[in-house]
Design a protein around this motif. Structure first.
Motif, PDB file in Angstrom:
ATOM      1  N   LEU A 374       0.826  -1.205   0.000  1.00  0.00           N
ATOM      2  CA  LEU A 374       0.000   0.000   0.000  1.00  0.00           C
ATOM      3  C   LEU A 374       0.861   1.256   0.000  1.00  0.00           C
ATOM      4  O   LEU A 374       0.585   2.224  -0.735  1.00  0.00           O
ATOM      5  CB  LEU A 374      -0.930  -0.007   1.215  1.00  0.00           C
ATOM      6  CG  LEU A 374      -2.088  -1.010   1.185  1.00  0.00           C
ATOM      7  CD1 LEU A 374      -2.764  -1.092   2.549  1.00  0.00           C
ATOM      8  CD2 LEU A 374      -3.110  -0.623   0.113  1.00  0.00           C
ATOM      9  N   ALA A 375       1.919   1.253   0.794  1.00  0.00           N
ATOM     10  CA  ALA A 375       2.811   2.413   0.855  1.00  0.00           C
ATOM     11  C   ALA A 375       3.502   2.650  -0.482  1.00  0.00           C
ATOM     12  O   ALA A 375       3.621   3.800  -0.944  1.00  0.00           O
ATOM     13  CB  ALA A 375       3.839   2.215   1.965  1.00  0.00           C
ATOM     14  N   ALA A 376       3.965   1.563  -1.119  1.00  0.00           N
ATOM     15  CA  ALA A 376       4.664   1.703  -2.402  1.00  0.00           C
ATOM     16  C   ALA A 376       3.725   2.194  -3.502  1.00  0.00           C
ATOM     17  O   ALA A 376       4.098   3.064  -4.305  1.00  0.00           O
ATOM     18  CB  ALA A 376       5.279   0.361  -2.797  1.00  0.00           C
ATOM     19  N   PHE A 377       2.506   1.659  -3.547  1.00  0.00           N
ATOM     20  CA  PHE A 377       1.556   2.077  -4.577  1.00  0.00           C
ATOM     21  C   PHE A 377       1.133   3.529  -4.366  1.00  0.00           C
ATOM     22  O   PHE A 377       0.915   4.266  -5.332  1.00  0.00           O
ATOM     23  CB  PHE A 377       0.340   1.156  -4.584  1.00  0.00           C
ATOM     24  CG  PHE A 377       0.551  -0.110  -5.349  1.00  0.00           C
ATOM     25  CD1 PHE A 377      -0.015  -0.285  -6.601  1.00  0.00           C
ATOM     26  CD2 PHE A 377       1.339  -1.137  -4.848  1.00  0.00           C
ATOM     27  CE1 PHE A 377       0.181  -1.450  -7.322  1.00  0.00           C
ATOM     28  CE2 PHE A 377       1.544  -2.306  -5.550  1.00  0.00           C
ATOM     29  CZ  PHE A 377       0.962  -2.475  -6.799  1.00  0.00           C
ATOM     30  N   ALA A 378       1.011   3.947  -3.105  1.00  0.00           N
ATOM     31  CA  ALA A 378       0.662   5.336  -2.824  1.00  0.00           C
ATOM     32  C   ALA A 378       1.810   6.273  -3.181  1.00  0.00           C
ATOM     33  O   ALA A 378       1.604   7.336  -3.782  1.00  0.00           O
ATOM     34  CB  ALA A 378       0.283   5.491  -1.353  1.00  0.00           C
ATOM     35  N   ALA A 379       3.032   5.895  -2.826  1.00  0.00           N
ATOM     36  CA  ALA A 379       4.198   6.738  -3.118  1.00  0.00           C
ATOM     37  C   ALA A 379       4.459   6.838  -4.615  1.00  0.00           C
ATOM     38  O   ALA A 379       5.055   7.817  -5.086  1.00  0.00           O
ATOM     39  CB  ALA A 379       5.429   6.176  -2.407  1.00  0.00           C
ATOM     40  N   ALA A 380       4.020   5.833  -5.371  1.00  0.00           N
ATOM     41  CA  ALA A 380       4.249   5.848  -6.819  1.00  0.00           C
ATOM     42  C   ALA A 380       3.471   6.957  -7.507  1.00  0.00           C
ATOM     43  O   ALA A 380       3.888   7.439  -8.568  1.00  0.00           O
ATOM     44  CB  ALA A 380       3.857   4.499  -7.416  1.00  0.00           C
ATOM     45  N   ILE A 381       2.361   7.398  -6.937  1.00  0.00           N
ATOM     46  CA  ILE A 381       1.502   8.359  -7.628  1.00  0.00           C
ATOM     47  C   ILE A 381       2.221   9.685  -7.867  1.00  0.00           C
ATOM     48  O   ILE A 381       2.311  10.132  -9.024  1.00  0.00           O
ATOM     49  CB  ILE A 381       0.179   8.549  -6.848  1.00  0.00           C
ATOM     50  CG1 ILE A 381      -0.617   7.243  -6.869  1.00  0.00           C
ATOM     51  CG2 ILE A 381      -0.645   9.695  -7.435  1.00  0.00           C
ATOM     52  CD1 ILE A 381      -1.855   7.263  -5.997  1.00  0.00           C
ATOM     53  N   PRO A 382       2.766  10.360  -6.841  1.00  0.00           N
ATOM     54  CA  PRO A 382       3.476  11.614  -7.130  1.00  0.00           C
ATOM     55  C   PRO A 382       4.761  11.416  -7.920  1.00  0.00           C
ATOM     56  O   PRO A 382       5.131  12.275  -8.730  1.00  0.00           O
ATOM     57  CB  PRO A 382       3.766  12.181  -5.729  1.00  0.00           C
ATOM     58  CG  PRO A 382       3.724  11.005  -4.813  1.00  0.00           C
ATOM     59  CD  PRO A 382       2.691  10.087  -5.392  1.00  0.00           C
TER      60      PRO A 382
END
Length: 537
Positions: A374-382
């Motif tokens: 979840l953290a990696a997928f969220a950080a990928a957005i910006p």
């Protein structure tokens, strides 16, 4: 009479209860489709950001229905056919095609389907519905996937088939049997017809099946039969396409060499050493979609620790695009292969990797894996957004970020440089509708002027290479006098008319008189007789 006979019969009404899996799939698809279609309509139709290749595929699909006479050969025999065939249902509706609304409506359909498949794939990891929706939601709003879910490009089509084929391949490894394998093979076969490079993942899937059967000590007949069940659809799909090319254009394998990426960045044809190519690809994959490299490393560790062949297969699936790109870079030196869109193929496979890692993890480790994902997928957005804004090898990714930033202003994009081609095609189409009415009156190279043909809504007015075939079309190009009234010429140097008559745009070619001009095209009146001094008098 008996008591039974005296009892009145009352029919019970059963409430319709849909399976939970169907409700989940329908909800994910419906919400995603409406969202992608709405964003795409805003960006493509109202903000005028239409991608060159997507408009070309829609134009050819439109000609299948509305050319005079209609012909399926309008699909063409260079690009993967499903990229054009996917538009056929909506291309039959004139207003959706000529307004370009069919572009986001079609890609949104396949992108929404991809999210449904990915949500089902995450069930392999034992995730509950909220966790599945959270991961799929973060993937869905990633700006790179959002762009190709809304612009009509073929990426949405082949990513759907790649995700579907991988899903059923994993299900087979988990014991679903030959039925899952047949569906996987069909998905990979259709995927190849949507993007030729998916043959790499098809070979990888076949190898993983063979290795798994050998490790199970399966008898030879079972191995042969299982591989045949998987390989039959891809082999048949490619065979049909080869046969069609052979029969119609006389070059059964011409499509293999015809599809080559291009880029407008200067100095992109200089070959790079191997270590430079590897460094560039590692940096690109990290910046494009952050979870890819950590998941690749995790899969390799699991494969080594547990001697798990499926983890190794998924690791190869995540890395095969980079390996193939490195090969192409070393062979051709064409940095066009570094475009973002050519390196987004591993993106849906990352969710399959998460599902498998959760499946192989111990119960107490699963919350850690999920939290990290979840953290990696969220950080990928910006990070993806920033990459789309700044990356050197572009295919309208930066304009898309600008369009999203100005989503509330439909006029914010109309003056931008990358909208001028569409605006020019619209202006020329308006002139043609008002002034040209006969059949085959305008001779043109449809490979360059397809936007005007589509926006006009009247492909029968144009005499193009689809109508006549290249041989006859080139004969008419050499002797146009009296054969038709007009030529429509693009100012792109690739236009075959411009190559044959290099001074036609400025009116310096005898017998060819410009009558209407836009920023990208010129409509030229053709003399009825060869003028004195013409090259073919």
């Amino acid at each position: 009479m008996s008591a039974v006979a005296d009892t009145a019969f009352v029919k019970e009404r059963r409430a319709l209860r849909l399976p939970a899996a169907f409700v989940e799939a329908a909800s994910v698809f419906g919400v995603a489709y409406v969202a992608y279609a709405a964003v795409g309509y805003r960006v493509v139709v109202q903000q005028h950001l239409a991608v060159f290749d997507a408009v070309a595929r829609l134009a050819h699909a439109y000609m299948v229905w509305w050319n005079v006479p209609p012909k399926l050969a309008s699909v063409g025999f260079v690009w993967p056919p499903l990229q054009t065939l996917a538009f056929l249902p909506l291309a039959a509706i004139r207003p959706l095609s000529t307004s370009l609304a069919a572009l986001p409506l079609t890609s949104a359909f396949f992108a929404a389907g991809t999210l449904v498949v990915l949500a089902r794939t995450l069930e392999i990891g034992g995730l509950r519905l909220p966790s599945r929706l959270a991961l799929v939601g973060l993937f869905a709003v990633n700006p790179m996937f959002l762009f190709y879910a809304t612009n009509g490009q073929g990426e949405a089509v082949y990513l759907f088939f790649l995700a579907l084929g991988t899903h059923y391949l994993l299900r087979w490894h988990l014991g679903w049997g030959a039925r899952a394998l047949a569906v996987s093979g069909l998905a990979f076969g259709l995927g190849i017809l949507a993007r030729y490079e998916l043959a790499l993942w098809t070979f990888l899937a076949g190898a993983s099946i063979a290795i798994a059967l050998v490790r199970r000590n399966a008898p030879r007949r079972e191995i042969e039969g299982t591989l045949l069940a998987f390989a039959a659809p891809p082999v048949y799909a490619v065979a049909v396409w080869v046969f069609a090319n052979w029969q119609i254009v006389g070059a059964p394998f011409g499509w293999l060499a015809a599809e080559t990426p291009t880029t407008q960045v200067a100095g992109t044809t200089t070959a790079q050493p191997l270590h430079h190519a590897i460094t560039a690809l590692l940096s690109l994959n990290w910046r494009l979609f952050l979870p890819t490299l950590p998941l690749l490393a995790a899969l390799v560790l699991v494969a080594l620790a547990l001697r798990d062949g499926v983890s190794l297969m998924l690791a190869a699936a995540l890395s095969i695009n980079a390996a193939f790109t490195a090969y192409l870079l070393l062979r051709s030196g064409n940095a066009g292969f570094l475009q973002l869109r050519y390196n987004m193929r591993p993106m849906p496979l990352t969710l399959a990797a998460v599902a498998w890692l959760l499946h192989k993890s111990r119960p107490r480790v699963r919350p850690v894996v999920l939290a990290a994902a979840l953290a990696a997928f969220a950080a990928a957005i910006p990070l993806t957004w920033r990459t789309m804004e700044t990356y050197q090898y572009q295919y309208d990714e930066k304009p898309f970020t600008e369009a999203i930033a100005h989503l509330g202003d439909r006029n914010a994009m109309t003056s931008r440089e990358y909208t001028r081609a569409l605006d020019a095609a619209t202006g020329m189409a308006d002139y043609v509708r008002a002034n040209v009415h006969g059949r085959n009156e305008i001779f043109t190279d449809d490979a360059m002027t397809f936007g005007t043909i589509l926006r006009s809504g009247r492909p029968g007015v144009f005499l193009d290479r689809i109508d006549t075939g290249d041989k006859r079309w080139l004969e008419l190009l050499a002797k146009p006098w009296g054969a038709f009234d007009y030529m429509l010429v693009s100012n792109n140097e690739v236009d075959l008319i411009l190559r044959y008559y290099p001074f036609v745009l400025n009116g310096a070619t005898p017998g060819l008189t410009p009558v209407y001009r836009t920023a990208g095209e010129v409509l030229v009146r053709v003399a009825p007789h060869p003028p004195e001094g013409s090259r073919n008098h």
